[in-house]
Scaffold this active site. Structure first.
Site, mmCIF file in Angstrom:
data_model
loop_
_atom_site.group_PDB
_atom_site.id
_atom_site.type_symbol
_atom_site.label_atom_id
_atom_site.label_comp_id
_atom_site.label_asym_id
_atom_site.label_seq_id
_atom_site.Cartn_x
_atom_site.Cartn_y
_atom_site.Cartn_z
ATOM 1 N N HIS A 249 0.853 -1.195 0.000
ATOM 2 C CA HIS A 249 0.000 0.000 0.000
ATOM 3 C C HIS A 249 0.881 1.235 0.000
ATOM 4 O O HIS A 249 1.929 1.244 0.646
ATOM 5 C CB HIS A 249 -0.929 0.013 1.219
ATOM 6 C CG HIS A 249 -2.083 0.950 1.049
ATOM 7 N ND1 HIS A 249 -1.974 2.297 1.286
ATOM 8 C CD2 HIS A 249 -3.345 0.732 0.639
ATOM 9 C CE1 HIS A 249 -3.140 2.864 1.026
ATOM 10 N NE2 HIS A 249 -3.993 1.947 0.628
ATOM 11 N N GLU A 302 -7.976 -4.340 -1.000
ATOM 12 C CA GLU A 302 -8.511 -4.992 -2.206
ATOM 13 C C GLU A 302 -8.613 -6.502 -2.026
ATOM 14 O O GLU A 302 -9.495 -7.136 -2.587
ATOM 15 C CB GLU A 302 -7.613 -4.674 -3.404
ATOM 16 C CG GLU A 302 -7.607 -3.204 -3.732
ATOM 17 C CD GLU A 302 -7.757 -2.929 -5.207
ATOM 18 O OE1 GLU A 302 -7.499 -3.824 -6.010
ATOM 19 O OE2 GLU A 302 -8.142 -1.799 -5.536
HETATM 20 N N1 ACO Z 1 3.869 -7.832 -4.878
HETATM 21 C C1 ACO Z 1 5.207 -7.988 -5.052
HETATM 22 N N2 ACO Z 1 6.106 -7.003 -4.836
HETATM 23 C C2 ACO Z 1 5.621 -5.822 -4.450
HETATM 24 C C3 ACO Z 1 4.249 -5.595 -4.237
HETATM 25 C C4 ACO Z 1 3.354 -6.652 -4.470
HETATM 26 N N3 ACO Z 1 2.053 -6.518 -4.292
HETATM 27 N N4 ACO Z 1 4.057 -4.316 -3.850
HETATM 28 C C5 ACO Z 1 5.284 -3.758 -3.826
HETATM 29 N N5 ACO Z 1 6.217 -4.659 -4.185
HETATM 30 C C6 ACO Z 1 7.647 -4.441 -4.271
HETATM 31 C C7 ACO Z 1 7.981 -3.712 -5.567
HETATM 32 O O1 ACO Z 1 8.266 -4.604 -6.605
HETATM 33 C C8 ACO Z 1 9.187 -2.875 -5.177
HETATM 34 O O2 ACO Z 1 10.326 -3.694 -5.258
HETATM 35 P P1 ACO Z 1 11.734 -3.084 -5.764
HETATM 36 O O3 ACO Z 1 12.077 -2.061 -4.721
HETATM 37 O O4 ACO Z 1 12.622 -4.266 -5.779
HETATM 38 O O5 ACO Z 1 11.461 -2.490 -7.101
HETATM 39 C C9 ACO Z 1 8.940 -2.543 -3.709
HETATM 40 O O6 ACO Z 1 8.046 -3.554 -3.208
HETATM 41 C C10 ACO Z 1 8.289 -1.182 -3.537
HETATM 42 O O7 ACO Z 1 7.237 -1.055 -4.479
HETATM 43 P P2 ACO Z 1 6.504 0.331 -4.790
HETATM 44 O O8 ACO Z 1 5.713 0.212 -6.017
HETATM 45 O O9 ACO Z 1 7.517 1.443 -4.726
HETATM 46 O O10 ACO Z 1 5.573 0.449 -3.547
HETATM 47 P P3 ACO Z 1 4.427 1.459 -3.370
HETATM 48 O O11 ACO Z 1 4.177 1.527 -1.911
HETATM 49 O O12 ACO Z 1 4.657 2.719 -4.051
HETATM 50 O O13 ACO Z 1 3.216 0.735 -4.138
HETATM 51 C C11 ACO Z 1 1.239 -0.436 -4.552
HETATM 52 C C12 ACO Z 1 2.003 0.474 -3.588
HETATM 53 C C13 ACO Z 1 1.126 0.261 -5.915
HETATM 54 C C14 ACO Z 1 -0.134 -0.671 -3.980
HETATM 55 C C15 ACO Z 1 2.004 -1.770 -4.714
HETATM 56 O O14 ACO Z 1 2.206 -2.342 -3.454
HETATM 57 C C16 ACO Z 1 1.299 -2.743 -5.661
HETATM 58 O O15 ACO Z 1 1.495 -2.674 -6.864
HETATM 59 N N6 ACO Z 1 0.440 -3.665 -5.119
HETATM 60 C C17 ACO Z 1 -0.292 -4.596 -5.927
HETATM 61 C C18 ACO Z 1 -1.539 -3.949 -6.532
HETATM 62 C C19 ACO Z 1 -2.614 -3.679 -5.481
HETATM 63 O O16 ACO Z 1 -2.884 -4.483 -4.614
HETATM 64 N N7 ACO Z 1 -3.243 -2.513 -5.618
HETATM 65 C C20 ACO Z 1 -4.312 -2.073 -4.695
HETATM 66 C C21 ACO Z 1 -3.777 -1.149 -3.655
HETATM 67 S S1 ACO Z 1 -5.011 -0.721 -2.447
HETATM 68 C C22 ACO Z 1 -5.831 0.605 -3.092
HETATM 69 O O17 ACO Z 1 -5.316 1.279 -3.933
HETATM 70 C C23 ACO Z 1 -7.202 0.932 -2.614
#
Ligand code: ACO
Length: 363
Positions: A249, A302
Site C-alpha cells: 500500500h 482490495e
Molecule cells: N507484490 C510484489 N512485490 C511488491 C508488491 C506486491 N504486491 N508491492 C510492492 N512490491 C515491491 C515492488 O516490486 C518494489 O520492489 P523493488 O524495490 O525491488 O522495485 C517494492 O516492493 C516497492 O514497491 P513500490 O511500487 O515502490 O511500492 P508502493 O508503496 O509505491 O506501491 C502499490 C504500492 C502500488 C499498492 C504496490 O504495493 C502494488 O502494486 N500492489 C499490488 C496492486 C494492489 O494491490 N493494488 C491495490 C492497492 S489498495 C488501493 O489502492 C485501494
C-alpha cells in the site's frame, strides 16, 4: 521569486492541503478512525446509514434517510455512468442552488438525499435494463440501507449478503485525502452545487488507479485453487516478476485495517473462498517478508474486499460502483467541511514552456 527555485510536488505527494476533522489513516499504526472511532468497532455494530451520519454530522442520528425522495429513471444500464449523470442532473431537477447560497443544513439535506439516491441508482442499474423493476412495496420492506439496495437489485436480500455489503461500505466509506475526495473538495470550493461535487467525485473514482480492480484478486485465487499449492504459486509468481494483487500500500506501513475488518467478515459470512484466501495470504506474506525484509508489504483492502463482495455475489464489473456507494459518505462529509472552510482551491503550476516569442515564431 525565480521559477528555478520552485519545487514541483508531482502528484501533490506530501502536500498537506487541508486540516480535516473527518479521518486520516494512521499509516504506521495500521488503523482507520472515523472522527476518532475505529472502523473495527463500527463494522457489525453500527449500520452503514449511521456511519454516514458519523462522518457527515459527527453523530449517528439521524444518519441517512431510508427512502429515495425521487422516482428512479435509469438511463444506460452502466451503473457508473448512470450514477454520475443522475447526480449531475439532480441540481436542476430538485432546484438545488449553489453551495454559496445554501445553509449548512440545506447542503447536508441535499447530500443525504443524493447519497440515498446514488445507492438506489447503482442497484437499479445493476438489475439491468431488460428486467422489470422490483415493486416499491417490496423495497420498502427493508430494515436497512444495504438490505434495501439488495432488494432493489435482486428482489430479495440474503442476510449474509446484507452483512457483507454493510461491512464493505463501512470500511470503504472514507479514507482521508485521495483523488476523488480532493476532486469533491475542489468542486465544492468553487461554490458549485453539492451534488455537482458528488458527481465529479464519481468520475475521479472511475479511474483504475483509484477505483481499484479487486477482480484481479479473484483471478489469483482461482489460480491458487487450481494449483492446490499456495506456496509454490506465490514463489513462481514472484520469480516471474509479478506483483501480488492485494498486497502492499502506498500509505500504510502496517496491515491495512480494512483488510483486517473484511477478513473477519469473510469468515463470519462463511465465504467459500476463505480457506484458499487465507492460504494465499499466509504464503504471500511469508515470501514477501523473506524477499523484501526492509519493506512492510502487508495485505491491503482490495484482497479481502474481493473475497467479501464475491461472497455476496457481486460481479467484478460492479466493484467500482460498490466503492462509489460506500464513498458517498466520505465525499459528503468533505463537501460540507470544504463549504465551511469557504476557500477557493487554486494551486499554481511552474511554467516550463517556451520563453516569450512572437506570433511569427509559431509555425
Ligand atoms: N507484490 C510484489 N512485490 C511488491 C508488491 C506486491 N504486491 N508491492 C510492492 N512490491 C515491491 C515492488 O516490486 C518494489 O520492489 P523493488 O524495490 O525491488 O522495485 C517494492 O516492493 C516497492 O514497491 P513500490 O511500487 O515502490 O511500492 P508502493 O508503496 O509505491 O506501491 C502499490 C504500492 C502500488 C499498492 C504496490 O504495493 C502494488 O502494486 N500492489 C499490488 C496492486 C494492489 O494491490 N493494488 C491495490 C492497492 S489498495 C488501493 O489502492 C485501494
Amino acid at each position: 521569486m525565480s521559477t528555478d527555485t520552485i519545487e514541483v510536488k508531482s502528484g501533490l505527494e506530501g502536500v498537506v492541503a487541508f486540516a480535516s476533522e473527518i479521518a486520516e489513516p494512521d499509516k504506521d499504526g495500521g488503523a482507520l478512525r472515523y472522527r476518532g472511532v475505529d472502523i473495527e468497532d463500527l463494522v457489525g455494530q453500527v449500520p452503514y446509514e449511521k456511519v454516514w451520519g458519523l462522518l457527515v454530522d459527527g453523530s449517528f442520528d439521524p444518519g441517512l434517510p431510508p427512502a429515495e425522495p425521487h422516482p428512479l429513471t435509469v438511463r444506460s444500464g452502466d451503473p457508473r455512468v448512470d450514477v454520475q449523470s443522475a447526480l449531475a442532473m439532480l441540481a436542476p431537477e430538485w432546484g438545488i442552488p449553489p453551495l454559496l447560497d445554501l445553509t449548512d443544513e440545506e447542503a447536508r439535506d441535499a447530500l443525504a438525499r443524493a447519497s440515498v439516491l446514488a445507492l438506489s441508482f447503482v442497484a437499479q442499474s445493476a438489475r439491468g435494463l431488460g428486467k422489470p423493476w422490483v415493486p416499491q412495496a417490496d423495497v420498502d420492506q427493508a430494515t436497512s440501507i444495504p438490505e434495501r439496495f439488495l432488494i432493489r437489485w435482486r428482489g430479495e436480500a440474503n442476510p449474509d449478503h446484507v452483512k457483507a455489503i454493510d461491512a464493505y461500505w463501512i470500511s470503504a466509506a472514507e479514507h482521508g485525502m485521495n483523488a476523488s475526495t480532493f476532486t469533491a473538495r475542489v468542486v465544492a470550493s468553487t461554490g458549485a452545487d453539492p451534488v455537482a461535487a458528488l458527481s465529479s467525485a464519481v468520475g475521479a473514482l472511475s479511474g483504475p488507479l483509484h477505483g481499484g480492480a479487486p477482480s484481479r484478486v479473484l483471478k489469483m485465487l482461482d489460480e491458487v485453487e487450481a494449483r492446490g499449492d499456495a506456496d509454490a504459486w506465490v514463489k513462481d509468481a514472484l520469480d516471474a516478476g509479478e506483483r501480488l494483487m492485494g498486497f502492499g500500500h502506498r500509505v500504510y506501513r502496517a496491515e491495512d485495517p480494512r483488510a483486517r475488518v473484511l477478513r473477519r467478515t469473510a469468515k463470519e459470512i462463511g465465504s467459500t473462498r476463505f480457506e484458499v484466501a487465507e492460504a494465499l495470504e499466509r504464503a504471500a506474506l511469508a515470501e514477501l517478508r523473506a524477499r523484501k525484509p526492509d519493506r512492510v508489504l502487508a495485505t491491503n483492502v482490495e484482497f479481502w474486499s474481493a473475497v467479501v463482495l464475491d461472497t455476496a455475489e457481486v460481479p467484478a464489473d460492479l466493484f467500482t460502483s460498490m466503492f462509489t456507494c460506500a464513498r458517498v459518505a466520505g465525499w459528503s462529509a468533505h463537501i460540507l467541511e470544504q463549504k465551511r472552510e469557504a476557500k477557493l482551491i487554486r494551486p499554481s503550476a511552474k511554467y516550463v514552456g517556451p520563453g516569450p516569442r512572437s506570433v511569427a515564431d509559431v509555425s
